[in-house]
Design a protein around this motif. Sequence first.
Motif, PDB file in Angstrom:
ATOM      1  N   TRP A   1       0.795  -1.223   0.000  1.00 58.62           N
ATOM      2  CA  TRP A   1       0.000   0.000   0.000  1.00 58.62           C
ATOM      3  C   TRP A   1       0.834   1.284   0.000  1.00 58.62           C
ATOM      4  O   TRP A   1       0.295   2.347  -0.273  1.00 58.62           O
ATOM      5  CB  TRP A   1      -1.010   0.045   1.151  1.00 58.62           C
ATOM      6  CG  TRP A   1      -2.068  -0.996   1.070  1.00 58.62           C
ATOM      7  CD1 TRP A   1      -2.709  -1.417  -0.055  1.00 58.62           C
ATOM      8  CD2 TRP A   1      -2.607  -1.754   2.132  1.00 58.62           C
ATOM      9  NE1 TRP A   1      -3.621  -2.389   0.264  1.00 58.62           N
ATOM     10  CE2 TRP A   1      -3.584  -2.620   1.598  1.00 58.62           C
ATOM     11  CE3 TRP A   1      -2.368  -1.788   3.501  1.00 58.62           C
ATOM     12  CZ2 TRP A   1      -4.311  -3.497   2.360  1.00 58.62           C
ATOM     13  CZ3 TRP A   1      -3.097  -2.667   4.267  1.00 58.62           C
ATOM     14  CH2 TRP A   1      -4.053  -3.518   3.709  1.00 58.62           C
ATOM     15  N   THR A   2       2.123   1.232   0.275  1.00 56.61           N
ATOM     16  CA  THR A   2       2.933   2.453   0.278  1.00 56.61           C
ATOM     17  C   THR A   2       3.040   2.989  -1.148  1.00 56.61           C
ATOM     18  O   THR A   2       3.405   2.282  -2.068  1.00 56.61           O
ATOM     19  CB  THR A   2       4.336   2.186   0.842  1.00 56.61           C
ATOM     20  OG1 THR A   2       4.197   1.651   2.153  1.00 56.61           O
ATOM     21  CG2 THR A   2       5.164   3.458   0.905  1.00 56.61           C
ATOM     22  N   GLN A   3       2.690   4.249  -1.311  1.00 56.84           N
ATOM     23  CA  GLN A   3       2.712   4.980  -2.584  1.00 56.84           C
ATOM     24  C   GLN A   3       1.704   4.460  -3.609  1.00 56.84           C
ATOM     25  O   GLN A   3       1.772   4.816  -4.773  1.00 56.84           O
ATOM     26  CB  GLN A   3       4.125   5.007  -3.179  1.00 56.84           C
ATOM     27  CG  GLN A   3       5.102   5.846  -2.389  1.00 56.84           C
ATOM     28  CD  GLN A   3       4.623   7.288  -2.259  1.00 56.84           C
ATOM     29  OE1 GLN A   3       4.224   7.927  -3.231  1.00 56.84           O
ATOM     30  NE2 GLN A   3       4.662   7.819  -1.048  1.00 56.84           N
TER      31      GLN A   3
ATOM     32  N   PRO B   1       5.477  12.261  15.411  1.00 62.28           N
ATOM     33  CA  PRO B   1       4.752  13.020  14.395  1.00 62.28           C
ATOM     34  C   PRO B   1       4.353  12.075  13.263  1.00 62.28           C
ATOM     35  O   PRO B   1       5.159  11.275  12.801  1.00 62.28           O
ATOM     36  CB  PRO B   1       5.757  14.066  13.918  1.00 62.28           C
ATOM     37  CG  PRO B   1       7.068  13.699  14.506  1.00 62.28           C
ATOM     38  CD  PRO B   1       6.866  12.638  15.529  1.00 62.28           C
ATOM     39  N   VAL B   2       3.099  12.139  12.872  1.00 61.86           N
ATOM     40  CA  VAL B   2       2.623  11.254  11.819  1.00 61.86           C
ATOM     41  C   VAL B   2       2.497  12.014  10.507  1.00 61.86           C
ATOM     42  O   VAL B   2       2.111  13.172  10.490  1.00 61.86           O
ATOM     43  CB  VAL B   2       1.281  10.589  12.187  1.00 61.86           C
ATOM     44  CG1 VAL B   2       1.479   9.560  13.270  1.00 61.86           C
ATOM     45  CG2 VAL B   2       0.252  11.602  12.615  1.00 61.86           C
ATOM     46  N   ALA B   3       2.855  11.351   9.443  1.00 67.97           N
ATOM     47  CA  ALA B   3       2.808  11.963   8.116  1.00 67.97           C
ATOM     48  C   ALA B   3       1.585  11.448   7.365  1.00 67.97           C
ATOM     49  O   ALA B   3       1.700  10.605   6.485  1.00 67.97           O
ATOM     50  CB  ALA B   3       4.086  11.653   7.351  1.00 67.97           C
TER      51      ALA B   3
ATOM     52  N   ARG C   1      -1.799   9.537  -3.286  1.00 67.03           N
ATOM     53  CA  ARG C   1      -1.000   8.353  -2.947  1.00 67.03           C
ATOM     54  C   ARG C   1      -0.972   8.132  -1.442  1.00 67.03           C
ATOM     55  O   ARG C   1      -1.061   9.061  -0.652  1.00 67.03           O
ATOM     56  CB  ARG C   1       0.414   8.503  -3.467  1.00 67.03           C
ATOM     57  CG  ARG C   1       0.452   8.697  -4.970  1.00 67.03           C
ATOM     58  CD  ARG C   1       1.366   7.696  -5.597  1.00 67.03           C
ATOM     59  NE  ARG C   1       1.287   7.777  -7.042  1.00 67.03           N
ATOM     60  CZ  ARG C   1       0.931   6.761  -7.792  1.00 67.03           C
ATOM     61  NH1 ARG C   1       0.627   5.616  -7.259  1.00 67.03           N
ATOM     62  NH2 ARG C   1       0.896   6.881  -9.101  1.00 67.03           N
ATOM     63  N   VAL C   2      -0.807   6.884  -1.049  1.00 63.95           N
ATOM     64  CA  VAL C   2      -0.754   6.490   0.353  1.00 63.95           C
ATOM     65  C   VAL C   2       0.660   6.733   0.874  1.00 63.95           C
ATOM     66  O   VAL C   2       1.638   6.283   0.261  1.00 63.95           O
ATOM     67  CB  VAL C   2      -1.128   5.003   0.512  1.00 63.95           C
ATOM     68  CG1 VAL C   2      -1.039   4.554   1.959  1.00 63.95           C
ATOM     69  CG2 VAL C   2      -2.514   4.734  -0.051  1.00 63.95           C
ATOM     70  N   THR C   3       0.784   7.456   2.000  1.00 55.71           N
ATOM     71  CA  THR C   3       2.096   7.708   2.587  1.00 55.71           C
ATOM     72  C   THR C   3       2.579   6.474   3.351  1.00 55.71           C
ATOM     73  O   THR C   3       1.814   5.553   3.632  1.00 55.71           O
ATOM     74  CB  THR C   3       2.064   8.906   3.559  1.00 55.71           C
ATOM     75  OG1 THR C   3       1.302   8.538   4.718  1.00 55.71           O
ATOM     76  CG2 THR C   3       1.479  10.155   2.915  1.00 55.71           C
ATOM     77  N   GLU C   4       3.846   6.464   3.700  1.00 56.56           N
ATOM     78  CA  GLU C   4       4.409   5.334   4.439  1.00 56.56           C
ATOM     79  C   GLU C   4       3.745   5.168   5.802  1.00 56.56           C
ATOM     80  O   GLU C   4       3.449   4.053   6.228  1.00 56.56           O
ATOM     81  CB  GLU C   4       5.915   5.518   4.604  1.00 56.56           C
ATOM     82  CG  GLU C   4       6.593   4.299   5.178  1.00 56.56           C
ATOM     83  CD  GLU C   4       8.097   4.411   5.181  1.00 56.56           C
ATOM     84  OE1 GLU C   4       8.711   3.800   6.079  1.00 56.56           O
ATOM     85  OE2 GLU C   4       8.667   5.086   4.311  1.00 56.56           O
ATOM     86  N   ASP C   5       3.496   6.286   6.510  1.00 61.17           N
ATOM     87  CA  ASP C   5       2.831   6.201   7.812  1.00 61.17           C
ATOM     88  C   ASP C   5       1.402   5.681   7.672  1.00 61.17           C
ATOM     89  O   ASP C   5       0.934   4.899   8.489  1.00 61.17           O
ATOM     90  CB  ASP C   5       2.819   7.558   8.516  1.00 61.17           C
ATOM     91  CG  ASP C   5       4.143   7.900   9.170  1.00 61.17           C
ATOM     92  OD1 ASP C   5       5.056   7.046   9.173  1.00 61.17           O
ATOM     93  OD2 ASP C   5       4.267   9.024   9.692  1.00 61.17           O
TER      94      ASP C   5
END
Length: 155
Positions: A11-13, A75-77, A85-89
């Motif tokens: 799911w990342t990116q 801190p969450v991104a 797009r889905v971020t890594e967090d």
Amino acid sequence: MATRGLPAWPWTQEPADDLPEPERLLLEGCRLWGAALRDGRSAWLALRPPFLAEDAAAAVDPYDTLLRQTATLKPVAFGCPLCQRVTEDEAALLMGCALTQRGARREGLALFLRWLPPGGAHAAMPAAIHLGAALRAAGLVLQNPLRVSLPSRRG
């Protein structure tokens, strides 16, 4: 044996629109929650509309608790509500929630440990378990992130 770090996490990116419906709900929720905090609004109230629309109001409290516990530790991104797009967090959050809901609690905890300090990961588990149960009661079952295959977009 791999010689260059870890592979890309599921799911990342990925395009947010390609996620299954339950995962898109959690993604929309965390993004609305983060945007409300940045704007000084009530994050809990920002979570309610998409969950009410999916008949999953019981999931709002545990999700809010999970997000608050997470945000106090690091801190969450989270992307903006319209990010494509889905971020890594976001991917780590979705994966941890999915594994926990599917009963793979050790694996879910391992995912949260990758993302949070040990005490925080353990503290996040009850909220993740209650979130998974509330989503399942609403008929929203998250996919197994370790077996997910999203359609690739070419063009």
